[in-house]
Design a protein around this motif. Structure first.
Motif, PDB file in Angstrom:
ATOM      1  N   SER A 267      48.899  42.738  48.938  1.00  0.00           N
ATOM      2  CA  SER A 267      49.987  42.080  48.225  1.00  0.00           C
ATOM      3  C   SER A 267      49.472  41.558  46.889  1.00  0.00           C
ATOM      4  O   SER A 267      48.504  40.785  46.854  1.00  0.00           O
ATOM      5  CB  SER A 267      50.562  40.928  49.051  1.00  0.00           C
ATOM      6  N   ILE A 268      50.117  41.948  45.809  1.00  0.00           N
ATOM      7  CA  ILE A 268      49.668  41.584  44.467  1.00  0.00           C
ATOM      8  C   ILE A 268      50.763  40.818  43.737  1.00  0.00           C
ATOM      9  O   ILE A 268      51.930  40.848  44.115  1.00  0.00           O
ATOM     10  CB  ILE A 268      49.311  42.837  43.646  1.00  0.00           C
ATOM     11  N   THR A 269      50.372  40.122  42.696  1.00  0.00           N
ATOM     12  CA  THR A 269      51.358  39.565  41.768  1.00  0.00           C
ATOM     13  C   THR A 269      51.458  40.415  40.507  1.00  0.00           C
ATOM     14  O   THR A 269      52.467  40.402  39.820  1.00  0.00           O
ATOM     15  CB  THR A 269      50.993  38.116  41.387  1.00  0.00           C
ATOM     16  N   SER A 270      50.384  41.175  40.216  1.00  0.00           N
ATOM     17  CA  SER A 270      50.428  42.124  39.103  1.00  0.00           C
ATOM     18  C   SER A 270      49.287  43.116  39.251  1.00  0.00           C
ATOM     19  O   SER A 270      48.284  42.837  39.913  1.00  0.00           O
ATOM     20  CB  SER A 270      50.336  41.417  37.745  1.00  0.00           C
ATOM     21  N   ALA A 271      49.480  44.280  38.658  1.00  0.00           N
ATOM     22  CA  ALA A 271      48.437  45.308  38.647  1.00  0.00           C
ATOM     23  C   ALA A 271      48.428  45.977  37.280  1.00  0.00           C
ATOM     24  O   ALA A 271      49.488  46.282  36.726  1.00  0.00           O
ATOM     25  CB  ALA A 271      48.681  46.341  39.747  1.00  0.00           C
ATOM     26  N   ASP A 272      47.239  46.179  36.741  1.00  0.00           N
ATOM     27  CA  ASP A 272      47.077  46.868  35.464  1.00  0.00           C
ATOM     28  C   ASP A 272      46.008  47.931  35.616  1.00  0.00           C
ATOM     29  O   ASP A 272      44.959  47.697  36.227  1.00  0.00           O
ATOM     30  CB  ASP A 272      46.663  45.884  34.367  1.00  0.00           C
ATOM     31  N   LEU A 273      46.270  49.090  35.043  1.00  0.00           N
ATOM     32  CA  LEU A 273      45.326  50.192  35.079  1.00  0.00           C
ATOM     33  C   LEU A 273      45.206  50.787  33.692  1.00  0.00           C
ATOM     34  O   LEU A 273      46.223  51.054  33.037  1.00  0.00           O
ATOM     35  CB  LEU A 273      45.782  51.272  36.065  1.00  0.00           C
ATOM     36  N   SER A 274      43.963  50.983  33.223  1.00  0.00           N
ATOM     37  CA  SER A 274      43.725  51.531  31.888  1.00  0.00           C
ATOM     38  C   SER A 274      42.856  52.774  31.982  1.00  0.00           C
ATOM     39  O   SER A 274      41.824  52.765  32.656  1.00  0.00           O
ATOM     40  CB  SER A 274      43.034  50.499  30.988  1.00  0.00           C
ATOM     41  N   ILE A 275      43.279  53.828  31.295  1.00  0.00           N
ATOM     42  CA  ILE A 275      42.504  55.063  31.194  1.00  0.00           C
ATOM     43  C   ILE A 275      42.202  55.260  29.713  1.00  0.00           C
ATOM     44  O   ILE A 275      43.120  55.306  28.892  1.00  0.00           O
ATOM     45  CB  ILE A 275      43.289  56.252  31.752  1.00  0.00           C
ATOM     46  N   THR A 276      40.936  55.365  29.384  1.00  0.00           N
ATOM     47  CA  THR A 276      40.530  55.434  27.982  1.00  0.00           C
ATOM     48  C   THR A 276      39.661  56.662  27.745  1.00  0.00           C
ATOM     49  O   THR A 276      38.699  56.899  28.496  1.00  0.00           O
ATOM     50  CB  THR A 276      39.753  54.176  27.573  1.00  0.00           C
TER      51      THR A 276
END
Length: 384
Positions: A267-276
């Protein structure tokens, strides 16, 4: 002095298109279905570079400066993840994902999967903002980001360099135009760059637009190709051309987002994923061509951050980080066939969690990095 409102650009006049290129820097012709729904204004720019003269003269004034070779431009675009609604049909953001990772596989009626590759394709970007239409050729995706929260839609942000930016404004014809040489009102030729696409009146070259192949600012003419069926009369509008957009599917709702560790829901409050992607543009060659001649893809980085309430069992994340134990991470959203996004990383490695207080509760911020196994396999993005 009052503002001529007919000439005033409006922020709501905002459409954008993306399409894969046949070769780097060759501007593609856009179709209605190549449209994407931008969040706010897309950014497209290519500032020129100038160098001051090093000549020593008996003056404190700068008397000469040079225009340098044109450096790479920049573009950026934010949008919601927008699956097509039909399994096996690419999402609206398909071109951007393929250029971000490198490979796309369509499994008819089942899924569309994007995976890492050694090479990266380029795309063309078209954007109409008010009375200005911008075309960017040779666009590369340097950065792609996914963001999931409980409000609004799942957001995607993409950005990167491009080879060349071209602009087309809007002007009216005057007498004596031909089918290829269009004579414009005073100052009109300055509004159209070579390489841009225009329509003349209602004529739009069967939806492909007419390419501006030359301009003459002294005579106030532009040359277009192919030729019109007939020469335009005076007072006909000439303006940048993009098709009327058609969008498929619907944006994914953030409230339907999910994250799993080794197939177990977290259970999350937010998720961020970055591909560079590290991109090396070849922009220093001294050639008659004034723009970057190519590019070389460098290293790829896949990193994420999860925010979650600090439950008792989550203390174990510290040990996972210390031991660099592999954990399969999956995140995404949607719950209807044809509109499900799943981002899978088989070998996630946790960084040390960060604990903080928020509204009388403890929160954990959990950074992670996706690792490759055999190479070109650290992440997979699937629409099912």
């Amino acid at each position: 002095m009052t503002i001529p409102t007919n000439d005033l650009g409006l922020a709501r006049e905002n459409i954008a298109f993306t399409k894969l290129e046949s070769s780097f820097g060759t501007l593609a012709s856009f179709a209605a279905t190549d449209a994407v729904a931008a969040l706010g204004q897309p950014s497209v720019s290519q500032p020129l570079s100038f160098s001051d003269s090093e000549e020593v003269v008996n003056s404190r004034s700068l008397l000469t400066r040079f225009r340098d070779k044109t450096p790479a431009g920049k573009w950026s675009l934010d949008l919601y993840s927008r699956p097509s609604g039909a399994a096996g049909t690419p999402p609206v953001e398909s071109v951007l994902l393929e250029c971000l990772l490198g490979a796309k596989t369509i499994n008819a009626g089942v899924s569309v999967v994007y995976a890492p590759a050694l090479t990266l394709p380029s795309f063309s970007f078209g954007s109409k903002l008010g009375h200005v239409t911008r075309f960017a050729a040779g666009c590369l995706v340097e950065s792609g980001k996914f963001s999931i929260v409980s409000k609004g839609g799942i957001k995607c942000s993409f950005s990167g360099p491009c080879r060349q930016v071209m602009q087309a404004g809007r002007a009216s014809t005057v007498a004596d135009s031909t089918t290829t040489v269009i004579k414009l009102e005073a100052g009109g030729a300055k509004l159209f760059d070579v390489g841009s696409r225009v329509q003349v009146g209602a004529a739009n070259n069967a939806g492909a637009g007419y390419a501006v192949s030359a301009h003459d600012e002294v005579a106030d003419t532009i040359t277009i190709t192919p030729a019109l069926a007939q020469a335009p009369a005076a007072d006909v509008a000439v303006q940048g051309y993009l098709p009327t957009p058609t969008l498929a599917g619907a944006p994914l709702e953030g409230r339907l987002g999910s994250v799993k560790f080794d197939t177990v829901a977290v259970s999350i409050t937010s998720a961020d994923l970055s591909i560079t992607n590290k991109l090396n543009l070849l922009e220093d060659e001294v050639t008659p061509d004034d723009f970057p001649s190519g590019y070389v893809p460098g290293a790829r980085s896949v990193k994420g951050d999860l925010s979650l309430y600090f439950l008792r069992k989550y203390l174990g994340h510290f040990r996972q980080a210390k031991n660099q134990a592999d954990v399969a991470v999956a995140l995404g959203g949607g719950n209807t066939a044809g509109s499900i996004l799943t981002v899978s990383m088989a070998k996630g490695r946790l960084d040390t969690p960060e604990i903080s207080a928020s509204n009388d509760t403890l929160m954990s911020k959990l950074p992670f990095t996706a690792m490759g196994n055999a190479g070109e396999d650290e992440i997979s993005i699937a629409y099912t």
